[in-house]
Design a protein around this motif. Structure first.
Motif, PDB file in Angstrom:
ATOM      1  N   ASP A 121       4.934 -18.498 132.657  1.00 45.85           N
ATOM      2  CA  ASP A 121       3.707 -19.138 132.434  1.00 45.85           C
ATOM      3  C   ASP A 121       2.600 -18.861 133.721  1.00 45.85           C
ATOM      4  O   ASP A 121       1.423 -18.772 133.395  1.00 45.85           O
ATOM      5  CB  ASP A 121       3.564 -20.649 132.094  1.00 45.85           C
ATOM      6  N   TYR A 122       3.210 -18.676 134.783  1.00 46.83           N
ATOM      7  CA  TYR A 122       2.410 -18.785 135.984  1.00 46.83           C
ATOM      8  C   TYR A 122       2.990 -17.608 136.828  1.00 46.83           C
ATOM      9  O   TYR A 122       3.991 -17.403 137.127  1.00 46.83           O
ATOM     10  CB  TYR A 122       2.485 -20.183 136.824  1.00 46.83           C
TER      11      TYR A 122
ATOM     12  N   ASN B  51       1.897 -17.013 139.808  1.00 40.81           N
ATOM     13  CA  ASN B  51       1.751 -17.502 141.370  1.00 40.81           C
ATOM     14  C   ASN B  51       2.162 -18.982 141.302  1.00 40.81           C
ATOM     15  O   ASN B  51       2.093 -19.713 140.259  1.00 40.81           O
ATOM     16  CB  ASN B  51       0.676 -17.308 142.045  1.00 40.81           C
ATOM     17  N   ILE B  52       2.622 -19.271 142.558  1.00 42.60           N
ATOM     18  CA  ILE B  52       3.149 -20.770 142.697  1.00 42.60           C
ATOM     19  C   ILE B  52       1.742 -21.769 142.731  1.00 42.60           C
ATOM     20  O   ILE B  52       0.840 -21.146 143.465  1.00 42.60           O
ATOM     21  CB  ILE B  52       4.000 -20.817 143.894  1.00 42.60           C
ATOM     22  N   LEU B  53       1.632 -22.631 141.947  1.00 41.25           N
ATOM     23  CA  LEU B  53       0.448 -23.591 142.196  1.00 41.25           C
ATOM     24  C   LEU B  53       0.615 -24.598 142.952  1.00 41.25           C
ATOM     25  O   LEU B  53       2.030 -24.936 143.068  1.00 41.25           O
ATOM     26  CB  LEU B  53       0.005 -23.927 140.844  1.00 41.25           C
ATOM     27  N   LEU B  54      -0.253 -25.303 143.535  1.00 41.74           N
ATOM     28  CA  LEU B  54       0.151 -26.569 144.179  1.00 41.74           C
ATOM     29  C   LEU B  54       0.695 -27.590 143.406  1.00 41.74           C
ATOM     30  O   LEU B  54       1.699 -28.472 143.860  1.00 41.74           O
ATOM     31  CB  LEU B  54      -1.090 -27.198 144.827  1.00 41.74           C
TER      32      LEU B  54
END
Lengths: 355, 371
Positions: free
Chosen positions: A21-22, A24-27
């Motif tokens: 789904d992502y 990159n790593i999100l906060l």
């Protein structure tokens, strides 16, 4: 247009990345809500699966030569490093002490790893070190091993601290996040959301008439006082990031039970409540650093509650809810006004609302 | 806490819900306009206090929900530029565009910042004279005065590096769209108290008369909303259709005159797209020609970006109260709070998100009973 080659390349990997789904790593992957949960469930747990990891408790519990031990680790990256009511050093000691206490353990030894950004004022480091020394003395634990690394300026944020800890679990204590049982009463040792709001008020430059202070504190003394009157405590959890709501959702899911909360019993200081009203934040999702949730058998609840109230860290303790048969895996709150709603796990970071 | 607890008293709530029960004789569908009101209804569980005759339709008044996909895509295009600091209210950061949200732009290295007021964005522009600072100016009439003030201030300060990406929407045209629909189900409105604090409520009088529909200007605390519902049901039962003001502690008939004057100076009305609804004539604000130097859409040349909404989403019919969220085939399948296809699943205040959470409770409860 140019995404085809990427697609082909990813086919070469024998283990495809399980979270698509992502990119990159999100906060929010570190926020303690649904994304953190997904990261752990999809990427970490399948790869590191073991009997000890599986309960996803605050620490691992195991026996060596007849002694039951708890082992836990946590990293601290709080910004700012000094905040009303505490600092990153005190937090790093209390946090791991509390993770061990939530396993029902008496904390004994801690390790500490510093990752320091080039340029940190020596005076700041000294303050942090002194504060850790003091916190360890208060908690009655020893810092027995450690490591120091320095990274280039801009590659860290002043200082990050990791602590790990070992504690011993006494006979007759059986804490497990899967043990919550229908009928259990849920207790908490005071007003919620202090830490998160204290941090946010400094970070966002919010000013209130009275300063809101973090509630950071070592909780094993309080836990001991509770065990002194009854061993019939099923689950202990410190509702840190993600707050009370996330902690209870995890327990409801792990134990496959429903939880009903009574909004009127959950206390908030006037300052914290005001801040949450202004910012449009739900205090149930705001972090605590000196609070614990205890699931206890109903017959022992009053006895344990009064033991908590007699402890300096539990003066405002209350029974805030109970475990029910209905809707397993779900937390429901009875509002003060007489309605009810689902208290869900947050999907991402809790963000202030527009209106 | 003063000014809060007196509007959340459980005893008075029961008295008010009894009063509604006493006067109601047949089914009525009421719509609360504002997302803030929906939030209170969901958070306090007010629906569980209402008699079964009352159906609530959650209106289109959540700025997060109605901001169209293509505007999010425009915001993402601007925020991804290396020469830009992009500022926004917190909850807009998580709203998905067609491929990602603003938080993902931040994760990829974009300079995206959350602010509490557009004037904070002006401050950032003063502190970073070499960087272009853009504020994402969304919302209804409630947030419009502060956003207008930011542009007005920026001009007064002579700032050349500040602009707003403007997507203001207005309540009355959306209400008219709902009321004029041949399949309209809404019989009474709770108008948005804070919108009326700014604008007053004179513009609602012709709507109430034309469509013979009572409109009660209502506040945001649980007791405000219950009282607003009581007033609306009373009108319906008595066959009246007037504009009444429940929220008199904040709303004056003429609104906030100073704020309206500023709005008229900075903005003019324009057609706006609403997420899940489509374009509504004269339903929004844009910057006047005299303030076009502050229009991010022109400065960054993103006006050409057009994005289609998901064809699966039936948000338009949900927002008009014609269908319940769970009657949508995509509900809970392709469309969830983590992967919303349309407006009302985006924000926790949206009707679909609210149903998603509640549905889960009831589904599990029934499941348990069945076992």
């Amino acid at each position: 247009m140019n995404n085809e080659p990427m697609k082909n390349r990813s086919a070469e990997f024998s283990c495809p990345i399980p979270i698509t789904d992502y990119k990159n790593i999100l906060l929010a992957h570190g926020g303690g809500g649904k994304l953190t949960h997904q990261l752990i469930q999809k990427m970490l747990l399948p790869q590191f699966r073991s009997k000890l990891l599986e309960p996803l408790h605050d620490g691992a519990i195991f026996s060596i030569n007849g002694s039951r031990l708890a082992f836990s680790t946590d990293s601290y990256v709080v910004n700012p490093i000094f905040f009303p009511g505490g600092d990153i050093g005190e937090l790093a000691v209390n946090g791991t002490v509390n993770d061990l206490a939530m396993c029902g353990a008496q904390p004994l030894y801690l390790s500490v790893g510093f990752i320091i950004e080039e340029g940190l004022p020596m005076e700041d480091l000294w303050r942090v070190v002194l504060s850790m020394e003091k916190a360890a003395t208060v908690a009655g634990v020893e810092l027995v091993t450690g490591d120091t690394k320095v990274v280039d300026r801009g590659k860290g944020d002043k200082i990050f601290i990791n602590t790990s800890g070992i504690g011993i679990i006494n006979e007759g204590i059986e804490i497990n996040p899967r043990n919550a049982s229908v009928g259990d009463k849920i207790l908490i040792n005071g007003a919620i959301a202090q830490h998160g709001i204290a941090i946010m008020s400094v970070r966002e430059g919010l000013e209130f008439e009275t300063q809101i202070e973090s509630d950071t504190a070592p909780l094993h003394g309080l836990v001991q006082a509770m065990f002194d009157v009854s061993k019939k405590i099923h689950v202990l959890r410190d509702p840190t990031r993600g707050g009370v709501a996330s902690a209870l959702n995890e327990i409801a899911e792990n134990s496959r039970v429903g939880i009903v909360l009574d909004e009127g019993k959950i206390s908030l200081t006037e300052e914290v409540r005001g801040a949450c009203e202004i910012l449009g934040l739900d205090p149930l999702y705001v972090a605590n650093e000196g609070k614990l949730l205890a699931f206890v058998v109903p017959d022992e609840a009053e006895k344990i509650l009064s033991a908590m109230k007699n402890h300096p860290l539990g003066k405002d303790s209350a029974i805030i809810g109970e475990v029910v048969n209905d809707y397993p895996g779900t937390v429901v709150m009875k509002s003060k006004i007489g309605g009810s709603r689902v208290v869900d796990m947050l999907s991402g970071e809790q963000l202030p609302r527009i209106c | 806490m003063k000014y809060i607890d007196e509007y959340r008293d459980g005893h008075t709530a029961r008295v008010l819900s009894e009063r509604i029960r006493d006067i109601v004789t047949r089914p009525w569908t009421l719509m609360e306009i504002c997302g803030g009101q929906t939030h209170t209804i969901v958070k306090s569980g007010l629906e569980s206090l209402l008699p079964k005759e009352i159906t609530l339709a959650h209106g289109p008044g959540c700025p997060v929900c109605v901001t169209p996909l293509e505007l999010i895509d425009k915001a993402i295009a601007i925020a991804s530029r290396p020469d830009v600091i992009f500022t926004s209210f917190g909850d807009m950061l998580r709203v998905p565009g067609s491929s990602k949200d603003l938080l993902s732009v931040k994760a990829e290295g974009g300079n995206v910042r959350m602010v509490y007021s557009p004037l904070d964005a002006v401050k950032i522009a003063q502190q970073h004279p070499d960087t272009k600072v853009v504020f994402f100016a969304v919302g209804f009439e409630t947030t419009a005065p502060a956003n207008a003030m930011s542009v007005w201030q920026a001009r007064k300060l002579g700032l050349k590096n500040f602009s707003i990406l403007c997507s203001h929407v207005l309540v009355p045209p959306a209400m008219e769209i709902i009321l004029s629909s041949p399949s309209n189900m809404v019989q009474g409105f709770l108008a948005a108290g804070h919108v009326c604090t700014v604008m007053g409520y004179e513009e609602y009088i012709p709507l109430a008369e034309k469509y013979k529909t009572p409109i009660v200007v209502t506040g945001f605390e649980p007791l405000d909303i219950l009282q607003g519902m009581y007033m609306a049901v009373k009108q319906l039962e008595e066959g009246r259709y007037e504009v009444e003001n429940q929220y008199s502690r904040s709303v004056k008939r003429e609104g906030n005159v100073a704020a309206r004057k500023l709005l008229a100076e900075v903005f003019e009305t324009t057609n706006r797209k609403w997420r899940g609804v489509g374009e509504i004539p004269n339903s929004g604000y844009k910057l006047r020609e005299s303030f076009s130097d502050f229009d991010a859409e022109t400065i960054f040349e993103v006006a050409h970006i057009e994005t289609q909404e998901s064809p699966l989403c039936i948000a338009g019919t949900v927002l008009q109260g014609l269908k319940k969220p769970h009657e949508c085939p995509a509900f809970g399948v392709q469309c969830t709070p983590e992967h919303p296809l349309g407006a009302p699943m985006v924000s926790s205040e949206g009707a679909c998100a609210a149903y998603y959470h509640y549905g889960r409770m009831h589904a599990q409860s029934n499941l348990h009973k069945a076992v």
